[in-house]
Design an enzyme around this catalytic site. Structure first.
Site, PDB file in Angstrom:
ATOM      1  N   ASP A   1       1.049  -0.949   0.248  1.00 51.11           N
ATOM      2  CA  ASP A   1       0.067  -0.021   0.152  1.00 51.11           C
ATOM      3  C   ASP A   1       1.178   1.052   0.012  1.00 51.11           C
ATOM      4  O   ASP A   1       1.910   0.973   0.471  1.00 51.11           O
ATOM      5  CB  ASP A   1      -0.883   0.029   1.240  1.00 51.11           C
ATOM      6  CG  ASP A   1      -0.630  -0.272   2.076  1.00 51.11           C
ATOM      7  OD1 ASP A   1       0.463   0.537   2.447  1.00 51.11           O
ATOM      8  OD2 ASP A   1      -1.436  -0.588   3.341  1.00 51.11           O
TER       9      ASP A   1
ATOM     10  N   LYS B   1      -3.628   0.337  -2.149  1.00 56.06           N
ATOM     11  CA  LYS B   1      -4.611  -0.334  -1.878  1.00 56.06           C
ATOM     12  C   LYS B   1      -5.625   0.628  -1.649  1.00 56.06           C
ATOM     13  O   LYS B   1      -5.569   1.619  -0.509  1.00 56.06           O
ATOM     14  CB  LYS B   1      -3.404  -1.290  -0.754  1.00 56.06           C
ATOM     15  CG  LYS B   1      -4.550  -1.860   0.349  1.00 56.06           C
ATOM     16  CD  LYS B   1      -4.489  -2.451   1.343  1.00 56.06           C
ATOM     17  CE  LYS B   1      -4.176  -1.648   2.356  1.00 56.06           C
ATOM     18  NZ  LYS B   1      -3.510  -2.648   3.654  1.00 56.06           N
TER      19      LYS B   1
ATOM     20  N   SER C   1      -4.810 -10.158   8.694  1.00 55.97           N
ATOM     21  CA  SER C   1      -6.562 -11.187   8.079  1.00 55.97           C
ATOM     22  C   SER C   1      -5.244 -11.595   6.806  1.00 55.97           C
ATOM     23  O   SER C   1      -5.348 -12.933   6.115  1.00 55.97           O
ATOM     24  CB  SER C   1      -7.334  -9.979   7.483  1.00 55.97           C
ATOM     25  OG  SER C   1      -6.800  -9.782   5.864  1.00 55.97           O
TER      26      SER C   1
HETATM   27  C1  R5P Z   1      -1.550  -1.174   6.930  1.00 48.62           C
HETATM   28  O1  R5P Z   1      -1.325  -0.288   6.265  1.00 48.62           O
HETATM   29  C2  R5P Z   1      -0.721  -2.183   7.136  1.00 48.62           C
HETATM   30  O2  R5P Z   1       0.503  -1.829   6.820  1.00 48.62           O
HETATM   31  C3  R5P Z   1      -0.964  -3.614   6.669  1.00 48.62           C
HETATM   32  O3  R5P Z   1      -0.638  -3.726   5.291  1.00 48.62           O
HETATM   33  C4  R5P Z   1      -1.750  -4.693   7.572  1.00 48.62           C
HETATM   34  O4  R5P Z   1      -1.889  -4.224   8.556  1.00 48.62           O
HETATM   35  C5  R5P Z   1      -2.031  -5.944   6.703  1.00 48.62           C
HETATM   36  O5  R5P Z   1      -3.767  -6.083   7.526  1.00 48.62           O
HETATM   37  P1  R5P Z   1      -3.984  -7.948   6.854  1.00 48.62           P
HETATM   38  O6  R5P Z   1      -3.497  -8.749   6.709  1.00 48.62           O
HETATM   39  O7  R5P Z   1      -5.593  -7.541   7.227  1.00 48.62           O
HETATM   40  O8  R5P Z   1      -4.317  -7.083   5.016  1.00 48.62           O
END
Ligand code: R5P
Length: 296
Positions: free
Chosen positions: A165, A189, A220
């Site tokens: 992201d 993202k 997740s």
């Molecule tokens: C969000 O900005 C963080 O940097 C991670 O990309 C995020 O926490 C990942 O979460 P998940 O595995 O639930 O998509």
């Protein structure tokens, strides 16, 4: 010095070994209604107490246990209290996203300050501004140099470092700087805050033959999956994933296994339980990094 932690905390044991100490264990008694009583099993009078805590998985319960542990240390005469919280749960709620919300991390910070904690040692925070929320001594360490070494050892060729992201660009830039300024890019993202669903909408930068996705947290697993699908749709061949904190909530392990990834490299900031481990998962220890910081 005393290293206080739950007896089953393997990272705490590794850290204690490196400092040539034994863990000072905690006794936690649970009552039928869910309340807990916490007791440090050795005297800590005039000691520098280092509490190693894993507050992931059940953050509400584990933060309460941590607050009680700090109180027990303080009440029993600890000279200083340092908290090692390798993964700082609630860090993603470090500011208001929508009207009406609480800023959870600020509540944690105020509580630790009120309990008279002297110092916090933590790793790869989601935002570099988080230390400002904590009005106490704060060491923000990073696993990025450990990951750079591992990428070099794996001899990965012709790859782009990819942030899944836009918010992660700073991290991939740091990693790139340790890898002879390797090419980096970011996927755009978009997470729906109500449903948690993730979509990708374009990217910044160019993609070479292979990719190393680098993120701070895998919770997740949906962010990695979205980035992986995006890369595959852009003709990327092999994909490695590096992430500091294996939160692995819900069916993250299954999602990671379902992709054709070369490796998923994480740290032991959070212990991955046996049932969430899979063959391509590799865990790098941060014990050395933390013990050096404690000994400073
Ligand atoms: C969000 O900005 C963080 O940097 C991670 O990309 C995020 O926490 C990942 O979460 P998940 O595995 O639930 O998509």
């Amino acid at each position: 010095m005393k290293i206080v932690s739950k007896a089953n905390n393997n990272l705490a044991r590794e850290i204690a070994n490196l400092i040539s100490l034994e863990i000072t264990p905690l006794e936690i008694t649970r009552f039928g209604d869910g309340e807990e009583r916490v007791r440090i099993e050795e005297k800590v009078l005039d000691e520098d107490v280092v509490i190693v805590a894993d507050v992931s998985g059940k953050p509400n319960k584990f933060y309460m246990e941590l607050f009680f542990t700090v109180d027990a240390a303080k009440r029993n005469g600890a000279r200083t209290i340092t908290l090692v919280i390798p993964y700082l749960s609630y860090q993603r709620q470090d500011h208001l996203f929508r009207d009406g919300e609480a800023v959870s991390l600020e509540v944690i910070a105020k509580t630790l300050k009120a309990l008279d904690v002297d110092k916090i040692i933590t790793l790869d925070l989601h935002s570099v501004r988080i230390p400002e929320i904590f009005r106490l001594q704060f060491s923000h360490l990073s696993a990025i140099p450990l990951f750079a070494d591992r990428i070099k050892e794996l001899k990965i060729k012709n790859f782009t470092l990819v942030s899944p992201d836009m918010g992660g660009i700073r991290r991939v830039k740091e990693l790139s700087a340790l890898l002879d300024n390797n090419t980096f890019a970011a996927v755009n993202k978009d997470r729906d805050l109500d449903t948690g669903e993730i979509k990708t909408a374009g990217s910044q930068g160019e993609f070479l033959e292979n990719a190393v996705i680098f993120d701070d947290i895998i919770a997740s697993g949906k962010t990695i999956k979205a980035a992986y699908d995006f890369l595959k749709g852009n003709n990327v061949n092999k994909v490695w994933v590096f992430a500091t904190h294996p939160v692995f909530s819900q069916d993250a392990a299954e999602i990671l296994e379902s992709m054709d990834l070369e490796k998923v490299v994480v740290t032991n900031s959070i212990e991955v339980p046996k049932e969430k481990q899979f063959p391509r998962l590799e865990v790098i220890s941060i014990a050395n990094l933390i013990s050096k910081e404690i000994n400073k």
